[in-house]
Design an enzyme around this catalytic site. Structure first.
Site, mmCIF file in Angstrom:
data_model
loop_
_atom_site.group_PDB
_atom_site.id
_atom_site.type_symbol
_atom_site.label_atom_id
_atom_site.label_comp_id
_atom_site.label_asym_id
_atom_site.label_seq_id
_atom_site.Cartn_x
_atom_site.Cartn_y
_atom_site.Cartn_z
ATOM 1 C CG ASN A 7 28.004 58.354 0.715
ATOM 2 O OD1 ASN A 7 26.979 58.762 0.824
ATOM 3 N ND2 ASN A 7 28.840 57.324 0.959
ATOM 4 N NE ARG A 90 25.862 54.328 0.374
ATOM 5 C CZ ARG A 90 25.808 54.679 1.957
ATOM 6 N NH1 ARG A 90 26.085 55.655 2.527
ATOM 7 N NH2 ARG A 90 25.336 53.393 2.734
ATOM 8 C CG HIS A 179 27.209 47.238 3.881
ATOM 9 N ND1 HIS A 179 27.249 46.769 5.153
ATOM 10 C CD2 HIS A 179 27.510 48.583 4.316
ATOM 11 C CE1 HIS A 179 27.238 47.446 6.386
ATOM 12 N NE2 HIS A 179 27.479 48.579 5.881
ATOM 13 N NE ARG A 240 23.878 50.933 12.379
ATOM 14 C CZ ARG A 240 24.268 50.712 11.263
ATOM 15 N NH1 ARG A 240 24.017 49.778 10.259
ATOM 16 N NH2 ARG A 240 24.872 51.691 10.685
ATOM 17 C CD GLU A 383 30.972 50.770 0.538
ATOM 18 O OE1 GLU A 383 31.815 50.951 1.106
ATOM 19 O OE2 GLU A 383 29.527 50.577 0.788
#
Ligand code: ADP
Length: 396
Positions: A7, A90, A179, A240, A383
């Site tokens: 990743n 990823r 996601h 965020r 993941e």
């Protein structure tokens, strides 16, 4: 087969070496501060973490260091790089081009590049990792696994914004969702774990971490999700804002004398739990502060849970029912009070939480009572394992 999962970010790189047969993690770690100075964290299964400070001017040196660590005589997880059968990467944004993971070829790289302006910070970094691995291990097949792919099954009514259609046609402005690897893994796992019918199931996945998103998964396919063109949309997150009235952008710009980039910086980095509490973006800090009576921290936690409940309620309507609500990621897996708060909005649906089960951690657990009309569960996301599985499926 051993799969190296990578990743790659702009100045960091996370990796895991996974034995795909046993699904055991053989080694994992990360490279940080690439292009600044450089730090490698390496951990072989069952051993302590090793930290090495070393110059990493580019991702090439970083990946070289990871490969050296993996075959190191004393602490390596494998004897030779020939034992790496495939590499899974990823990739953040596949636009509308990728509805599934794909074997990396020159043509595939070009197609990913066409999506770069949709994720200008992430995609170019992901591609650097892909190119460096191709250079260093040219005979090892590589696969790209996209954050957006799982959401490509959304219908137009879910992915179109109320904007001039030309913007979708010209610029591909639409909801993509992120996601996806986690939503796909967790929803599939939930169907199995809870014994639901894969072809007749309605599952809502709440992936609540630093970045958070929720998805509605009907018969195994995503029909809606909260993140949009970018990961800024949706629920309140660590830093965020999530969804706000778009007119606030102009209002803040005028009041604070900021340009668009300045306002976006506020919405991405200074808002959410951090901005609302003025304390921290970390839920653990807010939980402590709220327990000590800090009203701002308490309001931030309540607003987060309330906002999530409104999306979950919306998805119950979108699917005309729900069989299971699943919590995952840092907050979803660990914060029992937030889970309890969110579920309290669904008493009308017959949701009942077993408060003792809800206190457990670190495993797949059903947290609803046996007579609850909707099953509620915690399922830790993974993941990297999802990337490993997709990689093996494509290269075998
Ligand atoms: P990312 O989106 O960066 O992958 P994670 O899924 O690791 O994030 O989630 C990180 C967040 O999870 C932390 O910021 C913290 O708010 C939350 N978290 C982790 N452990 C706990 C805990 N024990 N209680 C409450 N929140 C927790």
């Amino acid at each position: 087969m051993n799969v190296l999962v990578i990743n790659c970010g702009s100045s960091s790189l996370k990796y895991q070496l996974i034995d795909s047969e046993t699904e055991a993690v053989l080694a994992k770690g990360l490279c940080e501060r690439i292009g600044i100075d450089g730090r490698l964290v390496y951990q072989k299964a069952g051993c302590d973490k090793e930290i090495t400070e070393a110059a990493m001017p580019t991702h090439k040196e970083a990946i070289q260091m990871v490969l050296h660590a993996l075959v190191n005589e004393k602490t390596g997880a494998i004897k030779s790089l020939d034992e790496v059968g495939a590499i899974g990467h990823r990739v953040v944004h596949g636009g509308e081009k990728f509805a599934a993971s794909a074997v990396i070829t020159d043509e595939m790289i070009k197609t990913v590049e066409e999506c770069n302006d949709l994720a200008p910070l992430h995609n170019p970094a992901n591609l650097i990792g892909i190119r460096v691995c191709a250079e260093l291990m040219p005979h090892v097949p590589q696969v790209g696994v996209f954050d957006t792919a799982f959401h490509q099954t959304m219908p137009p009514k879910a992915y179109l914004y109320g904007l001039p259609l030309d913007y979708y046609k010209k610029y591909k402005i639409r909801r993509y969702g992120f996601h996806g690897t986690s939503h796909s893994y967790v929803s599939k796992h939930a169907i199995q774990f809870l014994g639901l019918d894969p072809d007749n199931s309605k599952v809502i996945v709440c992936h609540l971490g630093n970045g958070s998103s929720i998805s509605a998964v009907q018969n195994g396919k995503c029909i809606d999700t909260t993140m949009g063109l970018t990961p800024l949309e949706g629920v309140i997150m660590g830093t965020r804002s999530g969804s706000i009235d778009p007119a606030i952008v102009e209002f803040i710009a005028k009041k604070e004398n900021l340009d668009i980039a300045g306002v976006m910086n506020v919405l991405n980095k200074k808002s959410g739990l951090l901005g609302m509490s003025g304390i921290s973006s970390d839920m653990r800090d807010l939980e402590d502060a709220a327990a000590e009576g800090n009203e701002d921290a308490k309001n931030a936690r309540e607003a987060l849970a309330y906002g999530i409940a409104k999306y979950v309620g919306g998805y119950v309507a979108a699917m005309n029912g729900v069989d299971a609500i699943i919590f995952t990621a840092g907050i979803g897996e660990n914060d029992n009070l937030v889970r309890e708060d969110i579920c309290s909005y669904f008493k009308y649906l017959g949701v009942a939480i077993d408060l003792e089960a809800n206190k457990k951690r670190g495993e797949d657990i059903v947290i609803s009572t046996p007579d609850s009309k909707v099953k509620v569960a915690v399922i830790p996301t993974n993941e990297e394992l999802a990337i490993c599985r997709d990689t093996v499926a494509l290269v075998k």
